[in-house]
Design a protein around this motif. Structure first.
Motif, PDB file in Angstrom:
ATOM      1  N   PHE A   1       0.840  -1.190   0.000  1.00  0.00           N
ATOM      2  CA  PHE A   1       0.000   0.000   0.000  1.00  0.00           C
ATOM      3  C   PHE A   1       0.878   1.244   0.000  1.00  0.00           C
ATOM      4  O   PHE A   1       1.931   1.266   0.639  1.00  0.00           O
ATOM      5  CB  PHE A   1      -0.897   0.055   1.241  1.00  0.00           C
ATOM      6  N   THR A   2       0.431   2.262  -0.716  1.00  0.00           N
ATOM      7  CA  THR A   2       1.062   3.569  -0.681  1.00  0.00           C
ATOM      8  C   THR A   2       0.123   4.487   0.080  1.00  0.00           C
ATOM      9  O   THR A   2      -1.039   4.634  -0.288  1.00  0.00           O
ATOM     10  CB  THR A   2       1.292   4.119  -2.109  1.00  0.00           C
ATOM     11  N   ILE A   3       0.631   5.067   1.165  1.00  0.00           N
ATOM     12  CA  ILE A   3      -0.151   6.008   1.966  1.00  0.00           C
ATOM     13  C   ILE A   3       0.345   7.413   1.628  1.00  0.00           C
ATOM     14  O   ILE A   3       1.542   7.689   1.703  1.00  0.00           O
ATOM     15  CB  ILE A   3       0.020   5.724   3.476  1.00  0.00           C
ATOM     16  N   SER A   4      -0.574   8.271   1.219  1.00  0.00           N
ATOM     17  CA  SER A   4      -0.248   9.668   0.915  1.00  0.00           C
ATOM     18  C   SER A   4      -0.823  10.533   2.028  1.00  0.00           C
ATOM     19  O   SER A   4      -2.016  10.448   2.318  1.00  0.00           O
ATOM     20  CB  SER A   4      -0.865  10.092  -0.420  1.00  0.00           C
TER      21      SER A   4
ATOM     22  N   HIS B   1      -6.159   0.717   6.791  1.00  0.00           N
ATOM     23  CA  HIS B   1      -7.316   1.569   7.091  1.00  0.00           C
ATOM     24  C   HIS B   1      -7.178   2.177   8.496  1.00  0.00           C
ATOM     25  O   HIS B   1      -7.401   3.377   8.683  1.00  0.00           O
ATOM     26  CB  HIS B   1      -8.611   0.756   6.964  1.00  0.00           C
ATOM     27  N   ASN B   2      -6.791   1.346   9.463  1.00  0.00           N
ATOM     28  CA  ASN B   2      -6.605   1.823  10.836  1.00  0.00           C
ATOM     29  C   ASN B   2      -5.481   2.849  10.932  1.00  0.00           C
ATOM     30  O   ASN B   2      -5.600   3.854  11.633  1.00  0.00           O
ATOM     31  CB  ASN B   2      -6.291   0.650  11.780  1.00  0.00           C
ATOM     32  N   ILE B   3      -4.388   2.584  10.226  1.00  0.00           N
ATOM     33  CA  ILE B   3      -3.235   3.483  10.249  1.00  0.00           C
ATOM     34  C   ILE B   3      -3.603   4.851   9.671  1.00  0.00           C
ATOM     35  O   ILE B   3      -3.263   5.884  10.243  1.00  0.00           O
ATOM     36  CB  ILE B   3      -2.051   2.863   9.477  1.00  0.00           C
ATOM     37  N   VAL B   4      -4.299   4.848   8.543  1.00  0.00           N
ATOM     38  CA  VAL B   4      -4.719   6.118   7.917  1.00  0.00           C
ATOM     39  C   VAL B   4      -5.586   6.907   8.897  1.00  0.00           C
ATOM     40  O   VAL B   4      -5.419   8.122   9.051  1.00  0.00           O
ATOM     41  CB  VAL B   4      -5.437   5.867   6.571  1.00  0.00           C
TER      42      VAL B   4
END
Length: 179
Positions: A11-14, A66-69
């Motif tokens: 996953f890439t988190i922006s 999802h939790n991290i975002v």
């Protein structure tokens, strides 16, 4: 919970945020608490004035990302965070390879590797030359493995940079945020 949701993937988190001291520490702490390794991290200015963009790559489950975002978005300076799978992004990394100059002239294979990998020669000096390669991590790793037998004097690879295929409504959010 469905078995499918438990599968790990990239996953890439922006993260779009104000540029404040200490935010990187707090964001990395969110991953540390969950024992999730950050595979790649890049911070730069974004398309929006005075807003930074963190690009974070992790290998985890959809549930965890999802939790991290959600946790990242609780940070005061964070305007918005998004997560995307590899299929939903366009991404690249860059690398620099420092190689002994004699090889450029004496080893035909080096010239072939440079040509076939679409690498660029950044500089040539008496003792060394530097190659630049941009692309997917697998392409950079392949070039690394091809050059390794000849001797790599230095090597460095950037973090992932990425844009989403779908439009992110961040500009609209910024306008609302500033009103």
């Amino acid at each position: 919970m469905a078995e499918r949701n438990m599968e790990k993937k990239w996953f890439t988190i922006s993260v779009y945020s104000e540029n404040n001291v200490g935010l990187l520490n707090r964001i990395s702490g969110i991953f540390l608490k969950r024992h999730i390794n950050i595979e790649s991290l890049n911070v730069s200015k974004s398309e929006i004035e005075n807003v930074s963009k963190f690009t974070i790559v992790v290998y985890t489950t959809p549930e965890w990302v999802h939790n991290i975002v959600g946790q990242i978005e609780k940070q005061i300076e964070v305007i918005k965070a998004f997560s995307h799978s590899d299929e939903e992004t366009i991404y690249q990394e860059s690398a620099l390879f420092k190689i002994a100059s004699s090889l450029l002239f004496d080893e035909r294979n080096i010239q072939n590797i440079i040509k076939e990998s679409n690498a660029q020669i950044v500089t040539v000096s008496r003792d060394f030359f530097v190659l630049s390669k941009s692309g997917r991590r697998s392409e950079i790793e392949e070039m690394y493995e091809q050059l390794k037998p000849f001797g790599i004097m230095q090597f460095v690879r950037s973090g992932r940079i990425a844009v989403s295929k779908a439009e992110m409504q961040i500009s609209k959010l910024i306008k609302e945020f500033n009103q």
